[in-house]
Design a protein around this motif. Structure first.
Motif, mmCIF file in Angstrom:
data_model
loop_
_atom_site.group_PDB
_atom_site.id
_atom_site.type_symbol
_atom_site.label_atom_id
_atom_site.label_comp_id
_atom_site.label_asym_id
_atom_site.label_seq_id
_atom_site.Cartn_x
_atom_site.Cartn_y
_atom_site.Cartn_z
ATOM 1 N N LEU A 109 0.831 -1.197 0.000
ATOM 2 C CA LEU A 109 0.000 0.000 0.000
ATOM 3 C C LEU A 109 0.872 1.256 0.000
ATOM 4 O O LEU A 109 0.579 2.232 -0.711
ATOM 5 C CB LEU A 109 -0.935 -0.025 1.212
ATOM 6 N N GLU A 110 1.943 1.206 0.771
ATOM 7 C CA GLU A 110 2.869 2.343 0.812
ATOM 8 C C GLU A 110 3.492 2.586 -0.555
ATOM 9 O O GLU A 110 3.610 3.722 -1.002
ATOM 10 C CB GLU A 110 3.961 2.081 1.853
ATOM 11 N N ARG A 111 3.883 1.524 -1.244
ATOM 12 C CA ARG A 111 4.508 1.645 -2.571
ATOM 13 C C ARG A 111 3.524 2.256 -3.584
ATOM 14 O O ARG A 111 3.888 3.129 -4.366
ATOM 15 C CB ARG A 111 4.983 0.283 -3.041
ATOM 16 N N ILE A 112 2.272 1.814 -3.553
ATOM 17 C CA ILE A 112 1.248 2.371 -4.451
ATOM 18 C C ILE A 112 1.035 3.848 -4.149
ATOM 19 O O ILE A 112 0.959 4.679 -5.055
ATOM 20 C CB ILE A 112 -0.075 1.578 -4.317
ATOM 21 N N PHE A 113 0.955 4.176 -2.860
ATOM 22 C CA PHE A 113 0.793 5.576 -2.462
ATOM 23 C C PHE A 113 1.961 6.426 -2.961
ATOM 24 O O PHE A 113 1.765 7.508 -3.512
ATOM 25 C CB PHE A 113 0.657 5.689 -0.943
ATOM 26 N N GLU A 114 3.177 5.945 -2.778
ATOM 27 C CA GLU A 114 4.359 6.701 -3.199
ATOM 28 C C GLU A 114 4.395 6.873 -4.706
ATOM 29 O O GLU A 114 4.752 7.946 -5.211
ATOM 30 C CB GLU A 114 5.625 6.015 -2.694
ATOM 31 N N ARG A 115 4.053 5.856 -5.464
ATOM 32 C CA ARG A 115 4.029 5.962 -6.930
ATOM 33 C C ARG A 115 2.957 6.957 -7.375
ATOM 34 O O ARG A 115 3.180 7.747 -8.292
ATOM 35 C CB ARG A 115 3.792 4.600 -7.571
ATOM 36 N N THR A 116 1.801 6.891 -6.735
ATOM 37 C CA THR A 116 0.727 7.832 -7.071
ATOM 38 C C THR A 116 1.153 9.257 -6.733
ATOM 39 O O THR A 116 0.941 10.186 -7.519
ATOM 40 C CB THR A 116 -0.564 7.468 -6.310
ATOM 41 N N LEU A 117 1.729 9.426 -5.580
ATOM 42 C CA LEU A 117 2.214 10.738 -5.163
ATOM 43 C C LEU A 117 3.262 11.260 -6.144
ATOM 44 O O LEU A 117 3.224 12.418 -6.561
ATOM 45 C CB LEU A 117 2.782 10.652 -3.746
ATOM 46 N N PHE A 118 4.193 10.390 -6.534
ATOM 47 C CA PHE A 118 5.242 10.773 -7.478
ATOM 48 C C PHE A 118 4.646 11.132 -8.839
ATOM 49 O O PHE A 118 5.054 12.105 -9.473
ATOM 50 C CB PHE A 118 6.270 9.646 -7.616
ATOM 51 N N ALA A 119 3.660 10.370 -9.288
ATOM 52 C CA ALA A 119 3.024 10.639 -10.574
ATOM 53 C C ALA A 119 2.229 11.941 -10.556
ATOM 54 O O ALA A 119 2.030 12.573 -11.599
ATOM 55 C CB ALA A 119 2.124 9.475 -10.968
ATOM 56 N N SER A 120 1.817 12.385 -9.388
ATOM 57 C CA SER A 120 1.017 13.607 -9.291
ATOM 58 C C SER A 120 1.796 14.850 -9.707
ATOM 59 O O SER A 120 1.205 15.895 -9.949
ATOM 60 C CB SER A 120 0.466 13.779 -7.879
ATOM 61 N N ARG A 121 3.096 14.721 -9.818
ATOM 62 C CA ARG A 121 3.895 15.872 -10.268
ATOM 63 C C ARG A 121 3.456 16.325 -11.660
ATOM 64 O O ARG A 121 3.600 17.488 -12.018
ATOM 65 C CB ARG A 121 5.384 15.538 -10.238
ATOM 66 N N TRP A 122 2.881 15.416 -12.441
ATOM 67 C CA TRP A 122 2.417 15.756 -13.789
ATOM 68 C C TRP A 122 1.213 16.689 -13.758
ATOM 69 O O TRP A 122 0.863 17.283 -14.781
ATOM 70 C CB TRP A 122 2.119 14.489 -14.583
ATOM 71 N N LEU A 123 0.597 16.851 -12.603
ATOM 72 C CA LEU A 123 -0.487 17.824 -12.478
ATOM 73 C C LEU A 123 0.028 19.248 -12.663
ATOM 74 O O LEU A 123 -0.754 20.169 -12.907
ATOM 75 C CB LEU A 123 -1.185 17.680 -11.124
ATOM 76 N N LEU A 124 1.348 19.432 -12.549
ATOM 77 C CA LEU A 124 1.947 20.753 -12.775
ATOM 78 C C LEU A 124 2.037 21.095 -14.262
ATOM 79 O O LEU A 124 2.132 22.270 -14.613
ATOM 80 C CB LEU A 124 3.356 20.808 -12.173
ATOM 81 N N ALA A 125 2.019 20.100 -15.134
ATOM 82 C CA ALA A 125 2.185 20.341 -16.570
ATOM 83 C C ALA A 125 1.187 21.369 -17.114
ATOM 84 O O ALA A 125 1.589 22.269 -17.873
ATOM 85 C CB ALA A 125 2.126 19.034 -17.344
ATOM 86 N N PRO A 126 -0.097 21.305 -16.772
ATOM 87 C CA PRO A 126 -1.018 22.334 -17.283
ATOM 88 C C PRO A 126 -0.651 23.757 -16.839
ATOM 89 O O PRO A 126 -0.908 24.724 -17.560
ATOM 90 C CB PRO A 126 -2.381 21.917 -16.712
ATOM 91 N N PHE A 127 -0.023 23.879 -15.684
ATOM 92 C CA PHE A 127 0.411 25.202 -15.230
ATOM 93 C C PHE A 127 1.471 25.763 -16.178
ATOM 94 O O PHE A 127 1.474 26.953 -16.500
ATOM 95 C CB PHE A 127 0.965 25.137 -13.803
ATOM 96 N N TYR A 128 2.378 24.900 -16.620
ATOM 97 C CA TYR A 128 3.426 25.340 -17.541
ATOM 98 C C TYR A 128 2.860 25.634 -18.925
ATOM 99 O O TYR A 128 3.330 26.539 -19.608
ATOM 100 C CB TYR A 128 4.569 24.325 -17.579
ATOM 101 N N VAL A 129 1.822 24.903 -19.328
ATOM 102 C CA VAL A 129 1.125 25.215 -20.575
ATOM 103 C C VAL A 129 0.458 26.586 -20.459
ATOM 104 O O VAL A 129 0.507 27.396 -21.390
ATOM 105 C CB VAL A 129 0.096 24.118 -20.937
ATOM 106 N N ALA A 130 -0.140 26.860 -19.311
ATOM 107 C CA ALA A 130 -0.772 28.167 -19.083
ATOM 108 C C ALA A 130 0.265 29.288 -19.158
ATOM 109 O O ALA A 130 -0.008 30.358 -19.721
ATOM 110 C CB ALA A 130 -1.488 28.185 -17.736
#
Length: 167
Positions: free
Chosen positions: A2-23
Protein backbone atom coordinates in the motif's frame (compact mmCIF):
# COMPACT_ATOMS: atom_id res chain seq x y z
CA UNK A 1 2.53 -2.71 -0.86
CA UNK A 2 0.00 0.00 0.00
CA UNK A 3 2.87 2.34 0.81
CA UNK A 4 4.51 1.65 -2.57
CA UNK A 5 1.25 2.37 -4.45
CA UNK A 6 0.79 5.58 -2.46
CA UNK A 7 4.36 6.70 -3.20
CA UNK A 8 4.03 5.96 -6.93
CA UNK A 9 0.73 7.83 -7.07
CA UNK A 10 2.21 10.74 -5.16
CA UNK A 11 5.24 10.77 -7.48
CA UNK A 12 3.02 10.64 -10.57
CA UNK A 13 1.02 13.61 -9.29
CA UNK A 14 3.90 15.87 -10.27
CA UNK A 15 2.42 15.76 -13.79
CA UNK A 16 -0.49 17.82 -12.48
CA UNK A 17 1.95 20.75 -12.78
CA UNK A 18 2.19 20.34 -16.57
CA UNK A 19 -1.02 22.33 -17.28
CA UNK A 20 0.41 25.20 -15.23
CA UNK A 21 3.43 25.34 -17.54
CA UNK A 22 1.13 25.21 -20.58
CA UNK A 23 -0.77 28.17 -19.08
CA UNK A 24 2.52 30.05 -18.71
CA UNK A 25 3.31 29.28 -22.35
CA UNK A 26 -0.07 30.78 -23.33
CA UNK A 27 0.81 33.77 -21.14
CA UNK A 28 4.02 34.10 -23.17
CA UNK A 29 1.95 34.22 -26.38
CA UNK A 30 -0.27 36.92 -24.82
CA UNK A 31 2.87 38.90 -23.91
CA UNK A 32 4.06 38.56 -27.51
CA UNK A 33 0.75 40.00 -28.72
CA UNK A 34 1.11 42.87 -26.25
CA UNK A 35 4.70 43.41 -27.45
CA UNK A 36 3.47 43.64 -31.05
CA UNK A 37 0.81 46.18 -30.00
CA UNK A 38 3.30 48.28 -28.07
CA UNK A 39 5.91 48.11 -30.85
CA UNK A 40 3.35 49.13 -33.48
CA UNK A 41 2.16 52.04 -31.33
CA UNK A 42 5.76 53.00 -30.54
CA UNK A 43 6.86 52.90 -34.19
CA UNK A 44 3.82 54.77 -35.53
CA UNK A 45 4.37 57.65 -33.11
CA UNK A 46 8.16 57.75 -33.25
CA UNK A 47 8.39 60.97 -35.28
CA UNK A 48 6.12 63.03 -33.09
CA UNK A 49 7.06 61.57 -29.71
CA UNK A 50 9.04 63.61 -27.22
CA UNK A 51 12.27 62.20 -25.78
CA UNK A 52 10.56 61.18 -22.53
CA UNK A 53 7.81 59.37 -24.45
CA UNK A 54 10.43 57.55 -26.51
CA UNK A 55 12.25 56.44 -23.38
CA UNK A 56 8.94 55.31 -21.85
CA UNK A 57 8.21 53.31 -25.00
CA UNK A 58 11.61 51.63 -24.90
CA UNK A 59 11.22 50.89 -21.18
CA UNK A 60 7.86 49.28 -21.90
CA UNK A 61 9.53 47.00 -24.47
CA UNK A 62 12.28 46.16 -21.96
CA UNK A 63 9.66 45.48 -19.28
CA UNK A 64 7.77 43.09 -21.55
CA UNK A 65 11.04 41.40 -22.48
CA UNK A 66 12.00 40.89 -18.81
CA UNK A 67 8.55 39.52 -18.03
CA UNK A 68 8.75 37.08 -20.96
CA UNK A 69 12.22 35.98 -19.86
CA UNK A 70 10.89 35.44 -16.36
CA UNK A 71 8.18 33.20 -17.75
CA UNK A 72 10.77 31.17 -19.67
CA UNK A 73 12.90 30.75 -16.55
CA UNK A 74 9.91 29.63 -14.48
CA UNK A 75 8.57 27.31 -17.20
CA UNK A 76 11.81 25.50 -17.96
CA UNK A 77 13.32 25.43 -14.50
CA UNK A 78 10.06 24.55 -12.83
CA UNK A 79 9.36 21.77 -15.29
CA UNK A 80 12.86 20.34 -14.92
CA UNK A 81 12.90 20.64 -11.13
CA UNK A 82 9.43 19.31 -10.43
CA UNK A 83 8.10 17.32 -13.39
CA UNK A 84 10.67 15.79 -15.73
CA UNK A 85 14.08 16.37 -17.29
CA UNK A 86 14.31 17.63 -20.87
CA UNK A 87 16.15 15.59 -23.47
CA UNK A 88 18.25 18.31 -25.04
CA UNK A 89 20.70 16.11 -26.96
CA UNK A 90 19.13 17.17 -30.29
CA UNK A 91 19.27 20.88 -29.48
CA UNK A 92 22.61 22.46 -30.39
CA UNK A 93 21.57 25.88 -29.11
CA UNK A 94 20.43 24.63 -25.70
CA UNK A 95 21.18 27.36 -23.12
CA UNK A 96 23.73 26.31 -20.50
CA UNK A 97 21.62 27.42 -17.55
CA UNK A 98 18.75 25.09 -18.45
CA UNK A 99 19.00 21.90 -16.51
CA UNK A 100 21.42 23.37 -13.99
CA UNK A 101 19.15 25.68 -11.99
CA UNK A 102 17.98 24.09 -8.77
CA UNK A 103 15.08 25.38 -6.69
CA UNK A 104 17.34 27.83 -4.82
CA UNK A 105 18.70 29.22 -8.08
CA UNK A 106 15.18 29.45 -9.47
CA UNK A 107 14.01 31.44 -6.44
CA UNK A 108 16.91 33.87 -6.75
CA UNK A 109 16.51 34.31 -10.51
CA UNK A 110 12.80 34.81 -10.04
CA UNK A 111 13.34 37.39 -7.31
CA UNK A 112 16.02 39.26 -9.25
CA UNK A 113 13.74 39.36 -12.30
CA UNK A 114 10.90 40.74 -10.17
CA UNK A 115 13.26 43.41 -8.79
CA UNK A 116 14.33 44.34 -12.33
CA UNK A 117 10.71 44.55 -13.53
CA UNK A 118 9.80 46.62 -10.48
CA UNK A 119 12.76 48.94 -11.13
CA UNK A 120 11.64 49.47 -14.71
CA UNK A 121 8.09 50.26 -13.57
CA UNK A 122 9.51 52.70 -11.05
CA UNK A 123 11.72 54.32 -13.68
CA UNK A 124 8.75 54.62 -16.05
CA UNK A 125 6.79 56.37 -13.30
CA UNK A 126 9.68 58.73 -12.57
CA UNK A 127 10.01 59.53 -16.28
CA UNK A 128 6.32 60.50 -16.27
CA UNK A 129 6.40 62.18 -12.86
CA UNK A 130 4.06 64.99 -13.95
CA UNK A 131 1.23 62.51 -14.44
CA UNK A 132 1.79 60.62 -11.18
CA UNK A 133 0.58 61.46 -7.70
CA UNK A 134 3.23 61.62 -4.96
CA UNK A 135 1.34 58.99 -2.97
CA UNK A 136 1.48 56.55 -5.91
CA UNK A 137 5.21 57.18 -6.38
CA UNK A 138 5.82 56.53 -2.68
CA UNK A 139 3.91 53.25 -2.94
CA UNK A 140 5.96 52.23 -5.98
CA UNK A 141 9.22 53.01 -4.17
CA UNK A 142 8.02 51.17 -1.07
CA UNK A 143 6.96 48.10 -3.05
CA UNK A 144 10.24 48.11 -4.96
CA UNK A 145 12.21 48.30 -1.71
CA UNK A 146 10.21 45.37 -0.30
CA UNK A 147 11.22 43.34 -3.38
CA UNK A 148 14.87 44.39 -3.02
CA UNK A 149 15.02 43.59 0.70
CA UNK A 150 13.14 40.30 0.17
CA UNK A 151 15.61 39.30 -2.53
CA UNK A 152 18.57 40.14 -0.32
CA UNK A 153 17.11 38.25 2.64
CA UNK A 154 16.35 35.25 0.43
CA UNK A 155 19.90 35.21 -0.92
CA UNK A 156 21.34 35.66 2.56
CA UNK A 157 19.17 32.87 3.95
CA UNK A 158 20.21 30.51 1.15
CA UNK A 159 23.86 31.38 1.73
CA UNK A 160 23.59 30.74 5.47
CA UNK A 161 21.78 27.43 4.87
CA UNK A 162 24.38 26.38 2.26
CA UNK A 163 27.19 27.27 4.67
CA UNK A 164 25.47 25.29 7.40
CA UNK A 165 25.27 22.19 5.17
CA UNK A 166 28.98 22.45 4.25
CA UNK A 167 30.02 21.79 7.85
Amino acid sequence: MLERIFERTLFASRWLLAPFYVALMIGLVVLLIKLAQELLHFALHAWEAAEAQTILGVLTLVDLSFTASLLIIVMFSGYENFVSKFDHTDHKDWPEWMGTIDFTGLKLKLMSSIVAISAIQLLKSFMDVKNNVDRDLMWLVGIHMVFVVSGLLMALTDRVVAGHHDK
